[in-house]
Design a protein around this motif. Sequence first.
Motif, PDB file in Angstrom:
ATOM      1  N   THR A 129       0.857  -1.234   0.032  1.00 15.34           N
ATOM      2  CA  THR A 129      -0.019  -0.006   0.100  1.00 15.34           C
ATOM      3  C   THR A 129       0.982   1.228  -0.052  1.00 15.34           C
ATOM      4  OG1 THR A 129      -0.308   0.185   2.504  1.00 15.34           O
ATOM      5  CG2 THR A 129      -1.582  -1.287   1.441  1.00 15.34           C
ATOM      6  N   ASP A 130       0.299   2.355  -0.608  1.00 18.04           N
ATOM      7  CA  ASP A 130       1.072   3.576  -0.368  1.00 18.04           C
ATOM      8  C   ASP A 130      -0.065   4.851  -0.488  1.00 18.04           C
ATOM      9  OD1 ASP A 130       2.378   5.893  -0.965  1.00 18.04           O
ATOM     10  OD2 ASP A 130       3.304   5.326  -2.740  1.00 18.04           O
ATOM     11  N   VAL A 131      -0.273   5.545   0.602  1.00 21.36           N
ATOM     12  CA  VAL A 131      -1.325   6.250   0.650  1.00 21.36           C
ATOM     13  C   VAL A 131      -0.822   7.711   1.365  1.00 21.36           C
ATOM     14  CG1 VAL A 131      -2.159   5.554   2.847  1.00 21.36           C
ATOM     15  CG2 VAL A 131      -3.541   6.861   1.553  1.00 21.36           C
ATOM     16  N   THR A 132      -1.223   8.941   0.804  1.00 26.44           N
ATOM     17  CA  THR A 132      -0.929   9.976   1.506  1.00 26.44           C
ATOM     18  C   THR A 132      -2.596  11.068   1.705  1.00 26.44           C
ATOM     19  OG1 THR A 132       0.818  10.397   0.050  1.00 26.44           O
ATOM     20  CG2 THR A 132       0.407  12.303   1.502  1.00 26.44           C
ATOM     21  N   ARG A 133      -2.389  11.388   2.667  1.00 27.18           N
ATOM     22  CA  ARG A 133      -3.575  12.315   3.030  1.00 27.18           C
ATOM     23  C   ARG A 133      -3.070  13.854   3.769  1.00 27.18           C
ATOM     24  NH1 ARG A 133      -5.771   9.785   0.105  1.00 27.18           N
ATOM     25  NH2 ARG A 133      -7.710   8.432   0.205  1.00 27.18           N
ATOM     26  N   THR A 134      -3.862  14.523   3.546  1.00 19.90           N
ATOM     27  CA  THR A 134      -3.531  15.839   4.246  1.00 19.90           C
ATOM     28  C   THR A 134      -4.459  16.250   4.977  1.00 19.90           C
ATOM     29  OG1 THR A 134      -2.354  16.448   2.102  1.00 19.90           O
ATOM     30  CG2 THR A 134      -2.935  18.348   3.359  1.00 19.90           C
ATOM     31  N   TYR A 135      -4.155  16.547   6.287  1.00 19.72           N
ATOM     32  CA  TYR A 135      -5.326  16.756   7.287  1.00 19.72           C
ATOM     33  C   TYR A 135      -5.036  18.317   7.886  1.00 19.72           C
ATOM     34  CZ  TYR A 135      -8.131  12.677   7.387  1.00 19.72           C
ATOM     35  OH  TYR A 135      -8.926  11.630   7.107  1.00 19.72           O
ATOM     36  N   HIS A 136      -6.128  18.922   8.417  1.00 13.10           N
ATOM     37  CA  HIS A 136      -5.960  20.237   9.013  1.00 13.10           C
ATOM     38  C   HIS A 136      -7.071  20.031  10.287  1.00 13.10           C
ATOM     39  CE1 HIS A 136      -5.961  24.458  10.477  1.00 13.10           C
ATOM     40  NE2 HIS A 136      -4.967  24.574   9.342  1.00 13.10           N
ATOM     41  N   PHE A 137      -6.370  20.053  11.500  1.00 11.92           N
ATOM     42  CA  PHE A 137      -7.105  19.741  12.812  1.00 11.92           C
ATOM     43  C   PHE A 137      -7.723  20.826  13.419  1.00 11.92           C
ATOM     44  CE2 PHE A 137      -4.227  16.580  12.129  1.00 11.92           C
ATOM     45  CZ  PHE A 137      -4.893  15.388  12.039  1.00 11.92           C
ATOM     46  N   GLY A 138      -7.466  22.171  12.744  1.00 13.18           N
ATOM     47  CA  GLY A 138      -8.308  23.449  13.298  1.00 13.18           C
ATOM     48  C   GLY A 138      -9.096  24.149  12.024  1.00 13.18           C
ATOM     49  N   THR A 139      -8.849  25.244  11.704  1.00 13.98           N
ATOM     50  CA  THR A 139      -9.543  25.924  10.677  1.00 13.98           C
ATOM     51  C   THR A 139      -8.806  26.352   9.730  1.00 13.98           C
ATOM     52  OG1 THR A 139     -11.182  26.914  12.627  1.00 13.98           O
ATOM     53  CG2 THR A 139     -11.416  27.809  10.314  1.00 13.98           C
ATOM     54  N   PRO A 140      -8.555  25.539   8.561  1.00 14.37           N
ATOM     55  CA  PRO A 140      -7.763  25.821   7.361  1.00 14.37           C
ATOM     56  C   PRO A 140      -8.375  27.265   6.788  1.00 14.37           C
ATOM     57  CG  PRO A 140      -9.533  24.299   6.623  1.00 14.37           C
ATOM     58  CD  PRO A 140      -9.612  24.490   8.331  1.00 14.37           C
ATOM     59  N   SER A 141      -7.221  28.085   6.108  1.00 13.22           N
ATOM     60  CA  SER A 141      -7.550  29.122   5.588  1.00 13.22           C
ATOM     61  C   SER A 141      -8.179  28.833   4.275  1.00 13.22           C
ATOM     62  CB  SER A 141      -6.276  29.974   5.230  1.00 13.22           C
ATOM     63  OG  SER A 141      -5.562  29.332   4.295  1.00 13.22           O
ATOM     64  N   ALA A 142      -9.014  29.964   3.652  1.00 16.23           N
ATOM     65  CA  ALA A 142      -9.604  29.869   2.239  1.00 16.23           C
ATOM     66  C   ALA A 142      -8.687  29.437   1.328  1.00 16.23           C
ATOM     67  CB  ALA A 142     -10.189  31.420   2.094  1.00 16.23           C
ATOM     68  N   TRP A 143      -7.343  29.938   1.458  1.00 16.21           N
ATOM     69  CA  TRP A 143      -6.548  29.814   0.158  1.00 16.21           C
ATOM     70  C   TRP A 143      -5.978  28.408   0.448  1.00 16.21           C
ATOM     71  CZ3 TRP A 143      -5.014  30.396  -4.299  1.00 16.21           C
ATOM     72  CH2 TRP A 143      -3.693  30.204  -4.690  1.00 16.21           C
ATOM     73  N   GLU A 144      -5.909  27.760   1.687  1.00 11.62           N
ATOM     74  CA  GLU A 144      -5.538  26.392   1.901  1.00 11.62           C
ATOM     75  C   GLU A 144      -6.683  25.331   1.514  1.00 11.62           C
ATOM     76  OE1 GLU A 144      -2.713  26.548   5.864  1.00 11.62           O
ATOM     77  OE2 GLU A 144      -4.806  26.646   6.028  1.00 11.62           O
ATOM     78  N   ARG A 145      -7.993  25.960   1.354  1.00 11.29           N
ATOM     79  CA  ARG A 145      -8.834  25.066   1.116  1.00 11.29           C
ATOM     80  C   ARG A 145      -9.028  25.141  -0.478  1.00 11.29           C
ATOM     81  NH1 ARG A 145     -13.551  27.406   3.187  1.00 11.29           N
ATOM     82  NH2 ARG A 145     -14.867  25.652   2.497  1.00 11.29           N
ATOM     83  N   GLU A 146      -8.970  26.357  -0.970  1.00 12.35           N
ATOM     84  CA  GLU A 146      -8.776  26.103  -2.385  1.00 12.35           C
ATOM     85  C   GLU A 146      -7.529  25.428  -3.158  1.00 12.35           C
ATOM     86  OE1 GLU A 146      -9.296  30.146  -4.687  1.00 12.35           O
ATOM     87  OE2 GLU A 146      -8.748  28.844  -6.474  1.00 12.35           O
ATOM     88  N   CYS A 147      -6.551  25.562  -2.446  1.00  9.21           N
ATOM     89  CA  CYS A 147      -5.375  24.703  -3.052  1.00  9.21           C
ATOM     90  C   CYS A 147      -5.772  23.451  -2.993  1.00  9.21           C
ATOM     91  CB  CYS A 147      -4.165  25.103  -2.475  1.00  9.21           C
ATOM     92  SG  CYS A 147      -3.570  26.848  -2.780  1.00  9.21           S
ATOM     93  N   PHE A 148      -6.192  22.899  -1.826  1.00  9.02           N
ATOM     94  CA  PHE A 148      -6.526  21.411  -1.380  1.00  9.02           C
ATOM     95  C   PHE A 148      -7.878  20.922  -2.432  1.00  9.02           C
ATOM     96  CE2 PHE A 148      -9.160  18.242   0.389  1.00  9.02           C
ATOM     97  CZ  PHE A 148      -8.028  17.052   0.998  1.00  9.02           C
ATOM     98  N   THR A 149      -8.625  21.952  -2.696  1.00 11.35           N
ATOM     99  CA  THR A 149      -9.702  21.761  -3.655  1.00 11.35           C
ATOM    100  C   THR A 149      -9.144  21.350  -5.221  1.00 11.35           C
ATOM    101  OG1 THR A 149     -11.231  22.693  -2.152  1.00 11.35           O
ATOM    102  CG2 THR A 149     -12.152  22.115  -4.277  1.00 11.35           C
ATOM    103  N   ARG A 150      -8.257  22.287  -5.651  1.00 12.43           N
ATOM    104  CA  ARG A 150      -7.832  22.047  -6.673  1.00 12.43           C
ATOM    105  C   ARG A 150      -6.871  20.778  -7.004  1.00 12.43           C
ATOM    106  NH1 ARG A 150      -8.348  26.415 -10.383  1.00 12.43           N
ATOM    107  NH2 ARG A 150      -9.674  28.004  -9.261  1.00 12.43           N
ATOM    108  N   VAL A 151      -6.046  20.472  -5.826  1.00  9.27           N
ATOM    109  CA  VAL A 151      -5.323  19.019  -5.887  1.00  9.27           C
ATOM    110  C   VAL A 151      -6.459  18.279  -6.040  1.00  9.27           C
ATOM    111  CG1 VAL A 151      -4.034  17.676  -4.517  1.00  9.27           C
ATOM    112  CG2 VAL A 151      -3.237  20.051  -4.740  1.00  9.27           C
TER     113      VAL A 151
END
Lengths: 550, 550
Positions: free
Chosen positions: A380-402
Amino acid sequence: MSANSEYVAPCDERRPFISGFDGSAGCAVITLNAASMFTDGQYFLQARQQMDDNWTLMKRRLPGYPTDHLPAGTHVGIDPTLLSSAEGTSLKKTLNARGNGDLVAIEENLVDIVWGSQRPPRPQDKVFIHDAKYAGESHADKITRVRAGFESLDTDGLVVAALDEIAWLFNLRGSDIDYNPVFFAYALVTKADVTLYIDEAKLDSNVRSHLQGIKTRPYSAIFGELGELSTTLVQSKRKLLAGQNASWALVKALGEDNVKVNKSPIAMLKSLKNPTELDGMRQCHIRDGAAMANYFGWLEHELLFNGGHLRLSEVDVADKPEELRRAQKHCVGPSFDTISSVGPNSAIIHCSPKRGSDALLDVNKMYVCDSGGQYLDGTTDVTRTYHFGTPSAWERECFTRVLKGHIALDRAVFPSGTSGYALDPLARLPLWELGLDYRHGTGHGVGSFLNVHEGPQGVGMRMNYLSAGFQHGMTITNEPGYYEDGSFGICIENTCLVVKPETKFDYTGGVGGYLTFEPVTMVPIQKKLIRSGLLNEDEKKWLKRETSPI
Amino acid sequence: MSANSEYVAPCDERRPFISGFDGSAGCAVITLNAASMFTDGQYFLQARQQMDDNWTLMKRRLPGYPTDHLPAGTHVGIDPTLLSSAEGTSLKKTLNARGNGDLVAIEENLVDIVWGSQRPPRPQDKVFIHDAKYAGESHADKITRVRAGFESLDTDGLVVAALDEIAWLFNLRGSDIDYNPVFFAYALVTKADVTLYIDEAKLDSNVRSHLQGIKTRPYSAIFGELGELSTTLVQSKRKLLAGQNASWALVKALGEDNVKVNKSPIAMLKSLKNPTELDGMRQCHIRDGAAMANYFGWLEHELLFNGGHLRLSEVDVADKPEELRRAQKHCVGPSFDTISSVGPNSAIIHCSPKRGSDALLDVNKMYVCDSGGQYLDGTTDVTRTYHFGTPSAWERECFTRVLKGHIALDRAVFPSGTSGYALDPLARLPLWELGLDYRHGTGHGVGSFLNVHEGPQGVGMRMNYLSAGFQHGMTITNEPGYYEDGSFGICIENTCLVVKPETKFDYTGGVGGYLTFEPVTMVPIQKKLIRSGLLNEDEKKWLKRETSPI
């Protein structure tokens, strides 16, 4: 050992021993008067820190910086077992052109002489049988299939040097190298014989009986025996075939005129998983997903309710995925060194923070974890990106584009034989739209309880993917990312099987048909990082399948 | 004439003269005892009908069918001006390998001897100046730029054989060939001289004064003069460069050791339009759009209100686009033979129905029209698919999927240098999803008042697009399609400019930046063929820009 292994055993870590520099990319050149270390930008700082002043750092790919200072006519000695024949031939040609310089294959490795008794012993671990209930095919049948290809390859035999190919061919596994369940060996398959060159101490009675009908000879005996074989070959006119990562030493032993170095046919056979292997990949990913869901749950709990942000660093938590995986059935260990990084450190691609320079986890920063496991029934090979607080709008935009790129590649249906070169833009387009990108490939093949990186297929801009179009039964990761220097990294990686979807039509007229990716990774994608306004209906539908409840 | 022109002058139509067969693909081989015509599947019927029984039809690419019957040792004569040097070398090698056969360059074309006085004369039309206000750069500046590339190409001169390259280089146009505004000539650019080999009767006093400082010599004088040049070259050690479509005769005249055949640097210079050319493309497409909107309006009126379906065939209406274009400013004529086809005939890719086998227009069937114009300020190429009655749900679904592919390619933003090979799947994915596809490329470059097909760029699965990544200023068509045998065809083609979009970021760090396509075609896409439920919001937004009111 085989040239060009991704990971090496301690006894083969000659460059770290002689120079102190232990980065993954570097080439040491020692002359009578100087010692030079050539490395890439990612290692300039580390190499300078680790080496003493006897060493000159040679910065690769930096304009104006000297990358070469050998006087014309220099004869350079090299251990021919440590580079491929193509590398050897190319280096020799370059040196020949410079005032009759030369590359000279030396018999005994000079670093080993200095290392002497301090050198760690070559691993002596026993190899073990990879049961046909996991492999899905007997090694006898595999050998028959390899031989069946000889005619069209115009050869009478194959020298196998890649350790994962040997492990696959004989349905054997080992533990000589971290992460890759392989063992040191060579193999020679001819029409008449199959010979496994291996330290016989590694073979117990079970394995000996498994290998019935196959000659076993000492590991290093291959050089002499290929030499003897070469006299026969001169008469037969038909060249032997050696895989591209066969060492210069092997090719020289056979005689360069007696061998053609090309893609090993085993690489392609191995890449096409049989139904048992495909099902094993599905099964082990269920268990792997349970372990990783546990991991992210544990991490969230530690951070939000246990003050983990005050005491846990990236490196502290990096062993936890392995611990949780090992608790699952059939788990043998990790499939590579876990990358666990937070905030700015996560912006450094594929680089795990080291103890000492590791940052504390932080609920206000993005956290990226890239890890994998070896199971008897798959890798197996898996990558996940998590945010345990409140991500910024920009972080969310980039995450959504990825994520959009990940979904586009995942949903693609394409004619059999389409290459990962042609599909790569699908994963990048949502970032390209903003003038962004990521500096790594989008996907690689994954072994079946074997190396986590295997070819020949891949998704990315490498030209060699062009000749390795997708076929039913291959595996591939889907791992677009985005890395903002000094701020955060994002990667969403699934492992997928290449399968035949039910299409309404078949425009190929039955020649190959159509293919698509079946993601087998079972680890939730975090919902709070998604800006759903950026997703279309198809993407939202896809997403329902595998998001987390948080 | 140049080898490998897409269209040929009547005096060069030797195969139709000698055999009767006038399809666009065919190769006649005449031996002492036999005459054979090799052609592709699309022409089997036509070739058999057009040729008498002296000719044997050799079906290419049909398994089991003889494709070659020359005895070993045959010497084959060929006019070396009619094939490229690569083709000559390859054929010669094949024949050499078969019992010492050979390819022999003959001095006089044997067909021409038979043709005698019946042969149409070589066109003597005057060439005319392509004003710098359209070309955007003087020919002197172009010559300077060509010479500036000599050092990096390690050459002292360039033999130019492609007619569109010669027209571009000298800012001249002609009318020797249908559709392509070029003229018969060769050119030789060395560090010291520029020579245009052309029938001097084509040059009026204006053109002579335009060509001040450039030597002009008779068309056929190039062979002798290259022969003289070759003696100097033997001393200089530096080879001359000839473009890939230089004929075998040219290369032989220079001496094969004195010339390297490679991509012509002019092909790349020509493909990168300057601001004047880009603006000319925009301007001529406005006028072209007016003409084609008129055409489809006229057609609809004829069909719905004038009983056109009872009297107008596909071929009857095919001249109308040219008539309407010619009424527009700067129009010189059509840029290729209009394809106008209805229903089942429209399912035959890129093939125009012929008078006699043409169908009547039918409001119940799909109608495809692929046409283009030559204007002083640019070249156009547009395909639209219309239905003048009530299209079926399936026709609409297919049309919408073709449209989705068209939009995906049109909207793509990508790093400079990305190849059309990598972008091609974007246009096919919506069809692939159903197991469908189309058997042609997705796009080609378009000349600037020059050939409607030009390289080196293109969108499709050809490997040679890989080395011709997109750059700012290129042109490209976007023409996905779908063709259902016996039923209907669909194609939606725009001509686009390759331009730099305003991206928020530039991940290339200024090295090339990002690119996108600017469609300049101004012809409405028919709304009634769209199933909007298959479109997402982004696609609907794109569509608002260019749909028809019907």
